[in-house]
Write a protein that holds these residues in place. Structure first.
Motif, PDB file in Angstrom:
ATOM      1  N   CYS A 217      42.406  29.570   5.002  1.00  0.00           N
ATOM      2  CA  CYS A 217      41.584  29.441   6.212  1.00  0.00           C
ATOM      3  C   CYS A 217      40.846  28.109   6.193  1.00  0.00           C
ATOM      4  CB  CYS A 217      40.582  30.595   6.289  1.00  0.00           C
ATOM      5  SG  CYS A 217      39.411  30.442   7.661  1.00  0.00           S
ATOM      6  N   ARG A 218      41.031  27.301   7.235  1.00  0.00           N
ATOM      7  CA  ARG A 218      40.416  25.977   7.259  1.00  0.00           C
ATOM      8  C   ARG A 218      38.901  26.059   7.391  1.00  0.00           C
ATOM      9  NH1 ARG A 218      39.644  23.764  12.577  1.00  0.00           N
ATOM     10  NH2 ARG A 218      40.274  25.162  14.246  1.00  0.00           N
ATOM     11  N   PHE A 219      38.371  27.128   7.971  1.00  0.00           N
ATOM     12  CA  PHE A 219      36.925  27.285   8.079  1.00  0.00           C
ATOM     13  C   PHE A 219      36.320  27.637   6.716  1.00  0.00           C
ATOM     14  CE2 PHE A 219      38.568  28.418  12.332  1.00  0.00           C
ATOM     15  CZ  PHE A 219      38.009  27.367  13.035  1.00  0.00           C
ATOM     16  N   SER A 220      37.063  28.388   5.907  1.00  0.00           N
ATOM     17  CA  SER A 220      36.618  28.658   4.543  1.00  0.00           C
ATOM     18  C   SER A 220      36.618  27.372   3.728  1.00  0.00           C
ATOM     19  CB  SER A 220      37.538  29.696   3.879  1.00  0.00           C
ATOM     20  OG  SER A 220      37.452  30.957   4.514  1.00  0.00           O
ATOM     21  N   ALA A 221      37.651  26.547   3.932  1.00  0.00           N
ATOM     22  CA  ALA A 221      37.750  25.287   3.197  1.00  0.00           C
ATOM     23  C   ALA A 221      36.626  24.332   3.570  1.00  0.00           C
ATOM     24  CB  ALA A 221      39.114  24.634   3.451  1.00  0.00           C
ATOM     25  N   SER A 222      36.264  24.257   4.854  1.00  0.00           N
ATOM     26  CA  SER A 222      35.197  23.351   5.280  1.00  0.00           C
ATOM     27  C   SER A 222      33.830  23.843   4.815  1.00  0.00           C
ATOM     28  CB  SER A 222      35.210  23.204   6.804  1.00  0.00           C
ATOM     29  OG  SER A 222      34.969  24.454   7.433  1.00  0.00           O
ATOM     30  N   LEU A 223      33.686  25.159   4.642  1.00  0.00           N
ATOM     31  CA  LEU A 223      32.432  25.726   4.148  1.00  0.00           C
ATOM     32  C   LEU A 223      32.270  25.516   2.643  1.00  0.00           C
ATOM     33  CD1 LEU A 223      29.935  27.672   4.206  1.00  0.00           C
ATOM     34  CD2 LEU A 223      31.576  29.555   4.044  1.00  0.00           C
ATOM     35  N   ALA A 224      33.371  25.409   1.920  1.00  0.00           N
ATOM     36  CA  ALA A 224      33.373  25.429   0.455  1.00  0.00           C
ATOM     37  C   ALA A 224      32.362  24.495  -0.201  1.00  0.00           C
ATOM     38  CB  ALA A 224      34.789  25.150  -0.064  1.00  0.00           C
ATOM     39  N   PRO A 225      32.343  23.191   0.090  1.00  0.00           N
ATOM     40  CA  PRO A 225      31.397  22.311  -0.612  1.00  0.00           C
ATOM     41  C   PRO A 225      29.941  22.678  -0.366  1.00  0.00           C
ATOM     42  CG  PRO A 225      32.438  21.161   1.223  1.00  0.00           C
ATOM     43  CD  PRO A 225      33.181  22.438   1.047  1.00  0.00           C
ATOM     44  N   HIS A 226      29.623  23.176   0.817  1.00  0.00           N
ATOM     45  CA  HIS A 226      28.250  23.568   1.133  1.00  0.00           C
ATOM     46  C   HIS A 226      27.866  24.827   0.345  1.00  0.00           C
ATOM     47  CE1 HIS A 226      28.182  20.713   4.513  1.00  0.00           C
ATOM     48  NE2 HIS A 226      29.447  21.093   4.700  1.00  0.00           N
ATOM     49  N   PHE A 227      28.789  25.772   0.259  1.00  0.00           N
ATOM     50  CA  PHE A 227      28.504  26.996  -0.489  1.00  0.00           C
ATOM     51  C   PHE A 227      28.443  26.716  -1.985  1.00  0.00           C
ATOM     52  CE2 PHE A 227      28.888  31.398  -1.844  1.00  0.00           C
ATOM     53  CZ  PHE A 227      28.204  32.068  -0.846  1.00  0.00           C
ATOM     54  N   ASN A 228      29.256  25.769  -2.462  1.00  0.00           N
ATOM     55  CA  ASN A 228      29.243  25.409  -3.878  1.00  0.00           C
ATOM     56  C   ASN A 228      27.900  24.833  -4.313  1.00  0.00           C
ATOM     57  OD1 ASN A 228      31.888  26.209  -4.453  1.00  0.00           O
ATOM     58  ND2 ASN A 228      32.737  24.225  -3.887  1.00  0.00           N
ATOM     59  N   SER A 229      27.192  24.214  -3.396  1.00  0.00           N
ATOM     60  CA  SER A 229      25.907  23.579  -3.737  1.00  0.00           C
ATOM     61  C   SER A 229      24.730  24.549  -3.702  1.00  0.00           C
ATOM     62  CB  SER A 229      25.638  22.416  -2.782  1.00  0.00           C
ATOM     63  OG  SER A 229      25.483  22.887  -1.447  1.00  0.00           O
TER      64      SER A 229
ATOM     65  N   PRO B 271      37.532  26.311  -3.508  1.00  0.00           N
ATOM     66  CA  PRO B 271      38.424  25.228  -3.081  1.00  0.00           C
ATOM     67  C   PRO B 271      38.143  24.753  -1.667  1.00  0.00           C
ATOM     68  CG  PRO B 271      39.573  27.339  -3.005  1.00  0.00           C
ATOM     69  CD  PRO B 271      38.242  27.595  -3.651  1.00  0.00           C
ATOM     70  N   SER B 272      38.121  23.430  -1.495  1.00  0.00           N
ATOM     71  CA  SER B 272      37.922  22.831  -0.168  1.00  0.00           C
ATOM     72  C   SER B 272      39.226  22.291   0.397  1.00  0.00           C
ATOM     73  CB  SER B 272      36.889  21.697  -0.248  1.00  0.00           C
ATOM     74  OG  SER B 272      37.310  20.699  -1.157  1.00  0.00           O
ATOM     75  N   VAL B 273      40.324  22.528  -0.319  1.00  0.00           N
ATOM     76  CA  VAL B 273      41.658  22.116   0.124  1.00  0.00           C
ATOM     77  C   VAL B 273      42.466  23.365   0.451  1.00  0.00           C
ATOM     78  CG1 VAL B 273      43.784  20.916  -0.489  1.00  0.00           C
ATOM     79  CG2 VAL B 273      41.584  20.045  -1.302  1.00  0.00           C
TER      80      VAL B 273
END
Length: 229
Positions: free
Chosen positions: A89-101, A184-186
């Motif tokens: 899911c591209r929305f999960s990927a775009s969220l990833a770096p923000h959630f990782n922080s 993962p953000s990819v």
């Protein structure tokens, strides 16, 4: 909306759509967008964990064999933010770096993530029919759902503060390491085996029904004679 769905398919997902999870009432989107929420008392009184001896604050991703309930203590009042996502899911990927922080911004809270396609029973239990889906748990009970379509570190920090009253560390920002993981953000390409099986089953059923109908037609009196004429 800005989400991928459904998170699953088949009877489980259908049941989730027809029977929303009967847990504590989750706040509506309008309530989350109210800018005056910060002045109100916290909706969830979280017991902040002891961070003594913890050097690295990071997100934990559950594998397919791990159960979310094993990581949530029903007898505790500590809070955990759980993300239901899928790697395609591209929305999960775009969220990833923000959630990782987030674990660095809120070291006294816990953060978990799980692949909704690998945990279909949990997705059904908590009404996850589209991803990403973010739930705030107190103990083992879901207390609030993140409803913003703008999923950034700032909106996530505001959501946590409005719900718990816990302030984020001001010096935390999304870094290059957050883009690399652990979430993962990819996008990951893969085969949806459940969907493929469903299509093959449906095609086989249609073929069987067609052959069966032809067989029955030849057994009906008068049908064979009519065909010969």
């Amino acid at each position: 909306g800005d989400a991928c769905g459904p998170a699953g398919s088949g009877p489980a997902a259908a049941q989730a759509r027809e029977q929303p999870v009967l847990e504590p009432v989750l706040p509506a989107p309008a309530e989350e967008q109210n800018g005056t929420d910060g002045a109100k008392a916290p909706k969830v009184n979280c017991e902040e964990r002891n961070t003594t001896g913890i050097d690295r604050f990071t997100l934990q991703i559950l594998n397919v064999s791990q159960d979310l309930m094993e990581f949530l203590n029903p007898n505790s009042s500590d809070c955990t933010l759980v993300l239901f996502y899928t790697p395609w899911c591209r929305f999960s990927a775009s969220l990833a770096p923000h959630f990782n922080s987030l674990p660095r911004a809120f070291p006294t809270l816990r953060f978990l993530a799980l692949d909704a396609s690998q945990h279909s029973s949990l997705s059904t239990r908590f009404g996850t029919v589209a991803v990403p889906n973010i739930l705030l748990f107190q103990g083992a009970k879901p207390m609030a759902r993140f409803n913003h379509t703008d999923r950034t570190l700032e909106t996530l920090k505001d959501f946590i503060f409005n719900q718990t009253g816990i302030e984020a560390k001001s010096d935390v920002a999304v870094t290059e390491e957050d883009w690399e993981g652990p979430l993962p953000s990819v996008l990951t390409k893969g085969i949806d085996w459940l969907l493929l099986f469903s299509v093959l089953f449906l095609a086989g059923f249609v073929m069987y029904a067609t052959i069966r109908t032809e067989s029955i037609r030849w057994l009906i009196p008068g049908q064979e004679h009519e065909h010969q004429e």
